[in-house]
Design a protein around this motif. Structure first.
Motif, PDB file in Angstrom:
ATOM      1  N   LEU A  87       0.824  -1.208   0.000  1.00  0.00           N
ATOM      2  CA  LEU A  87       0.000   0.000   0.000  1.00  0.00           C
ATOM      3  C   LEU A  87       0.858   1.259   0.000  1.00  0.00           C
ATOM      4  O   LEU A  87       0.500   2.262  -0.637  1.00  0.00           O
ATOM      5  N   LYS A  88       2.002   1.201   0.694  1.00  0.00           N
ATOM      6  CA  LYS A  88       2.909   2.353   0.672  1.00  0.00           C
ATOM      7  C   LYS A  88       3.451   2.585  -0.725  1.00  0.00           C
ATOM      8  O   LYS A  88       3.491   3.721  -1.218  1.00  0.00           O
ATOM      9  N   VAL A  89       3.876   1.477  -1.386  1.00  0.00           N
ATOM     10  CA  VAL A  89       4.368   1.602  -2.764  1.00  0.00           C
ATOM     11  C   VAL A  89       3.259   2.105  -3.677  1.00  0.00           C
ATOM     12  O   VAL A  89       3.476   2.985  -4.532  1.00  0.00           O
ATOM     13  N   ILE A  94       0.603   6.260  -6.801  1.00  0.00           N
ATOM     14  CA  ILE A  94      -0.586   7.080  -7.028  1.00  0.00           C
ATOM     15  C   ILE A  94      -0.245   8.560  -6.906  1.00  0.00           C
ATOM     16  O   ILE A  94      -0.705   9.389  -7.707  1.00  0.00           O
ATOM     17  N   LYS A  95       0.564   8.904  -5.899  1.00  0.00           N
ATOM     18  CA  LYS A  95       0.971  10.302  -5.755  1.00  0.00           C
ATOM     19  C   LYS A  95       1.774  10.768  -6.965  1.00  0.00           C
ATOM     20  O   LYS A  95       1.597  11.893  -7.453  1.00  0.00           O
ATOM     21  N   GLU A  96       2.672   9.863  -7.454  1.00  0.00           N
ATOM     22  CA  GLU A  96       3.459  10.209  -8.639  1.00  0.00           C
ATOM     23  C   GLU A  96       2.561  10.384  -9.862  1.00  0.00           C
ATOM     24  O   GLU A  96       2.720  11.337 -10.652  1.00  0.00           O
ATOM     25  N   LYS A  97       1.602   9.444 -10.025  1.00  0.00           N
ATOM     26  CA  LYS A  97       0.668   9.563 -11.149  1.00  0.00           C
ATOM     27  C   LYS A  97      -0.171  10.829 -11.024  1.00  0.00           C
ATOM     28  O   LYS A  97      -0.412  11.521 -12.022  1.00  0.00           O
ATOM     29  N   TYR A  98      -0.622  11.120  -9.819  1.00  0.00           N
ATOM     30  CA  TYR A  98      -1.405  12.334  -9.607  1.00  0.00           C
ATOM     31  C   TYR A  98      -0.588  13.572  -9.955  1.00  0.00           C
ATOM     32  O   TYR A  98      -1.086  14.512 -10.596  1.00  0.00           O
TER      33      TYR A  98
END
Length: 238
Positions: A87-89, A94-98
């Motif tokens: 989940l951390k990865v 997800i943060k990078e994609k966002y």
């Protein structure tokens, strides 16, 4: 005195016997209660002994359950740690994609605004160009009407009496997309075009005949030069 002593002794003996009976009864009553308590405690002791005899098995079962629970807790803890790591990865991805999507959205929005401005300018230019075309078309239609009214009636009739074979040979049957909705205009244009071709051919034939006549005239002038010397005459040769 002896008789009195015997009487007193008898009375005391009776009293003592009664006391002894009372004590015995009291003892029996107490012993009976104690016996009941003893029986109850014995039953409890038997039950406890039975439970104690079963305790090792229960203890072993509970020990196995505890070991199983410990093993399950370790597995769950390991799975929990793995899931947390995943989940951390995933959260980082997800943060990078966002972040990338936000950057792309900003860039796309900037490009869209620029293209919208450019499209607005181009649209205005196209609108002005179309307005100029409409104005020129209106002018052409006006000139066409004026020219049509100024043309002789015989010429207007002659334009439409072109043979079909000649029209099919010289006319352009492929109507452009821009003239698809004005087929009558295109037919009128083709008839004028064919008429111009026929007039050009007729003019060429007339030029050839003119040259032949000029050659004959020059021959006649050469032969009859003496006559023209006596009687000068100016003739237009062209």
């Amino acid at each position: 005195m002896t008789s009195d002593l015997v009487d007193q002794s008898s009375v005391q003996i009776e009293n003592l016997w009664e006391e002894l009976q009372r004590i015995i009864k009291e003892y029996q009553r107490i012993v009976e209660n104690k016996k009941k308590q003893y029986e109850y405690l014995k039953e409890q002791d038997d039950t406890s002994q039975m439970c104690i005899s079963q305790y090792p098995n229960v203890h072993l079962q509970l020990q196995n359950v505890i070991e199983s629970l410990k093993f399950n807790i370790q597995l769950l803890s390991q799975k929990k740690n793995e899931q947390i790591a995943k989940l951390k990865v995933k959260d980082i991805n997800i943060k990078e994609k966002y972040k990338n999507i936000k950057h792309e959205f900003t860039v796309t929005q900037t490009i869209d605004i620029s293209q919208l401005k450019r499209l607005t300018v181009v649209s205005n230019n196209v609108l002005k160009y179309l307005q100029r075309i409409v104005e020129k078309g209106s002018m052409i239609l006006g000139i066409f009407k004026i020219c049509s009214t100024l043309e002789p009636l015989l010429f207007n009739l002659k334009k439409y009496f072109i043979p079909n074979a000649v029209y099919a040979e010289c006319a352009d049957a492929n109507i452009p997309e821009s003239c698809g909705k004005v087929s009558n205009f295109w037919e009128y244009y083709n008839r004028i075009k064919v008429n111009n071709i026929l007039l050009k051919k007729e003019g060429n034939q007339l030029c050839i005949e003119n040259k032949k006549l000029k050659y004959k005239l020059q021959s006649c002038l050469t032969i009859n030069s003496g006559i023209f010397a006596l009687y000068p005459l100016t003739l237009p040769l062209d």
